[in-house]
Design an enzyme around this catalytic site. Structure first.
Site, PDB file in Angstrom:
ATOM      1  CB  CYS A 183      -0.964  -0.036   1.171  1.00 50.64           C
ATOM      2  SG  CYS A 183      -1.889  -1.584   1.197  1.00 50.64           S
ATOM      3  CG  HIS A 321      -2.165   4.638   4.678  1.00 49.93           C
ATOM      4  ND1 HIS A 321      -2.092   4.517   3.307  1.00 49.93           N
ATOM      5  CD2 HIS A 321      -2.228   3.374   5.161  1.00 49.93           C
ATOM      6  CE1 HIS A 321      -2.107   3.227   2.977  1.00 49.93           C
ATOM      7  NE2 HIS A 321      -2.198   2.520   4.084  1.00 49.93           N
ATOM      8  CD  GLU A 332      -2.328   8.049   8.712  1.00 47.68           C
ATOM      9  OE1 GLU A 332      -3.202   7.195   8.475  1.00 47.68           O
ATOM     10  OE2 GLU A 332      -1.896   8.859   7.864  1.00 47.68           O
ATOM     11  CE  LYS A 356      -6.056   4.284   1.718  1.00 46.95           C
ATOM     12  NZ  LYS A 356      -5.128   5.380   2.102  1.00 46.95           N
ATOM     13  CG  HIS A 361      -6.606   0.564   1.377  1.00 48.23           C
ATOM     14  ND1 HIS A 361      -5.736   1.318   0.620  1.00 48.23           N
ATOM     15  CD2 HIS A 361      -5.831  -0.193   2.208  1.00 48.23           C
ATOM     16  CE1 HIS A 361      -4.499   1.016   0.985  1.00 48.23           C
ATOM     17  NE2 HIS A 361      -4.518   0.109   1.928  1.00 48.23           N
ATOM     18  CG  PHE A 420       1.093  -5.891   4.113  1.00 45.43           C
ATOM     19  CD1 PHE A 420       0.308  -5.406   5.144  1.00 45.43           C
ATOM     20  CD2 PHE A 420       0.531  -6.801   3.232  1.00 45.43           C
ATOM     21  CE1 PHE A 420      -1.016  -5.805   5.294  1.00 45.43           C
ATOM     22  CE2 PHE A 420      -0.789  -7.213   3.369  1.00 45.43           C
ATOM     23  CZ  PHE A 420      -1.562  -6.715   4.402  1.00 45.43           C
TER      24      PHE A 420
END
Lengths: 434, 116
Positions: A183, A321, A332, A356, A361, A420
């Site tokens: 991502c 994000h 975050e 998002k 996503h 990831f």
């Protein structure tokens, strides 16, 4: 221009065109309306015709039919021309990507001929490959006990599928490469494209990121318990809400045209934004979970700000994000508080939102899509709100999380992405004239 | 995910072809008519042209030099023909095929007495 630590004048990188194939719109006007009016791009979905599959909602791509493995079944908006010799090697998200690039080139007033066979133009792609195509091709291999295969099986499915196909399609000769940091991939593509322009290796880069929305791409995330189980599109994706329960999958492609500022000026290009700086840092923590305090993300933000030569107080807006997962949004939030103080010490707080909540996503596409959203927001003069956020998680106290669109033009924007393995990337974007 | 033909005896790869091509295939299956095989092969060669064209295709034309095929497209059309006619063609045999006529002759020979 600014001087770097060697005393030489650093080249500046500007965005001169963007192209959108996203759940909330397939062009600038559509995306602008979706973001400003808070219109989400979710639809109810049912995979395998099986109501027991625990994924009910997704950010779908409209006006494309690419469900089949056979390109002869595919349909896309008629304004885009894709020749058979290109189609035969594409994955479905390659179709999205070509449409996004064609749109971005047009937006930048660059004809295809200007980038073809031009040693100063590079291509930077973000894609995880096509799980659907790979699955289909390997199934055929299994069924024939290794005796049969599609000659285009490799190039239409593995992780480099975008770079392989698009470099040939657009006759790219400057450079071509691909990024697979999950991502954070789209953000990595922007960052390294930016560096190659700054280093004087290229005058221009096409950055494109794409992702498919199908069972093969999305359902493995259900096995990780990473997806929202909600069936109501209006509440499934709600970043920073205390009741968030996972992300909503999405597909599409977004392209950005980056150019060295003097080269852009020389051809009279319209500047939409400057990529003022970027930074990355790793969590060193888990294969899939964010560092609990957002350590890597905070470091990435610090490095991006330093690279851009701006202070945290100068940032007007952070496109988070914010995927709507319980762990990720918390990490975050803590990283944002590390950088911006969370209201303590009297520091000016930037607006923070995750788009998002509207798009879902789209994994590898996420960072590039949201960078393009930031470019659009700066040019249209608004800050997107946090769609579907009702009760903010108490951990978010001190963050400025507008629920609705704020009609003010952000001049300096930070765009966060995390993938990831604890891969974190941030960009600082500056509005023209700011 | 693959689309299915409505005719269970018709190979999936012919489902999108014109009625006369599907009829030629059915005729070959019923009678072993070699002319019918040629119609199907010609249609498949046209279907795999990297740059689609309605111009006539002749036996003398070379797949790569004249019709714009590349080696992957040659492999694609050969594999499609294999699947359609239930043949097995080795890579070394593919390398011997250069013209449309040599492809037709090769397939006719492969199909044996029924197609020869």
């Amino acid at each position: 221009m600014s001087a770097d630590n060697t005393g030489s004048v650093r080249k500046r990188v500007v965005v001169t065109g963007v192209g959108f194939i996203t759940p909330i719109g397939n062009d600038w006007a559509g995306v602008a309306a979706g973001l400003r009016e808070g219109r989400h791009g979710f639809e109810r979905v049912e995979f395998f015709g099986n109501p027991n599959v625990p994924v009910k909602v997704a950010g779908t791509v409209k006006d494309f039919i690419v469900e089949s493995m056979n390109w002869r079944d595919w349909k896309w908006p008629a304004r885009y021309e894709i020749a058979r010799e290109t189609l035969r090697g594409l994955a479905p998200h390659g179709v999205y990507a070509i449409c996004a690039i064609d749109q971005a080139l047009e937006h930048a007033a660059l004809p295809r001929e200007a980038v073809a066979d031009d040693d100063a133009t590079g291509l930077y792609c973000a894609s995880a490959g096509s799980a659907m195509m790979l699955h289909g091709h390997l199934k055929q291999m299994d069924q024939t006990r290794g005796e049969r295969g599609n000659p285009m099986g490799v190039v239409s499915s593995i992780c480099g599928t975008l770079n392989f196909n698009l470099a040939a399609h657009y006759k790219i000769t400057g450079s071509v490469c691909g990024f697979v940091s999950a991502c954070a991939s789209g953000s990595h593509a922007i960052g390294y494209a930016c560096d190659d322009i700054r280093l004087g290796r290229l005058a221009r880069a096409i950055v494109v990121a794409g992702e498919e929305l199908n069972a093969e791409t999305l359902l493995p995330f259900a096995a990780m318990r990473a997806l929202s189980a909600q069936s109501d599109p209006a509440v499934a994706s709600r970043p920073f809400d205390v009741a968030r329960d996972g992300f909503v999958g999405a597909g599409g492609a977004v392209a950005l045209i980056l150019e060295e500022s003097e080269a852009a000026a020389a051809r009279g290009a319209r500047v939409l934004a400057e990529v003022a700086g970027w930074g990355q840092a790793a969590d060193g923590h888990s294969v899939a979970m964010s560092h609990p305090e957002g350590r890597g993300l905070a470091n990435a933000m610090t490095r991006a700000l330093a690279d851009a030569g701006v202070s945290a107080e100068e940032i007007d807006y952070v496109n988070a994000h914010g995927t709507s997962t319980p762990v990720g949004d918390r990490a975050e939030t803590l990283a944002l508080k590390t950088i911006f103080g969370g209201g303590n010490g009297g520091k000016k707080q930037p607006r923070v939102s995750s788009t998002k909540g509207l798009t879902g996503h789209p994994l590898s596409l996420s960072g590039a899509m949201e960078a393009a959203f930031c470019v659009l927001a700066m040019n249209e003069g608004f800050v997107p709100g946090n769609a579907h956020l009702v009760n903010a998680d108490p951990v978010c106290e001190g963050l400025d999380l507008p629920r609705a669109t704020v009609n003010e033009r952000p001049r300096l924007v930070l765009n966060n992405s995390s993938g990831f393995g604890g891969s974190n990337v941030c960009h600082v974007l500056r509005a023209p004239g700011a | 995910m693959l689309s299915q033909s409505s005719d269970s005896n018709l190979p999936e790869k012919l489902a999108r072809h014109k009625p006369e091509v599907r009829e030629a295939y059915a005729r070959y299956r019923a009678t072993g008519d070699v002319e019918a095989v040629q119609i199907v092969i010609l249609a498949m060669v046209r279907d795999h042209l990297p740059k689609p064209s309605d111009a006539p295709i002749t036996d003398e034309q070379r797949l790569i030099e004249d019709l714009g095929y590349d080696s992957l497209a040659v492999a694609e059309v050969v594999f499609a023909i294999e699947d359609t006619f239930g043949l097995r063609i080795e890579t070394s045999e593919i390398m011997q095929i250069s013209t449309v006529g040599s492809l037709k002759a090769f397939i006719a020979k492969k199909l044996g007495p029924q197609g020869a």
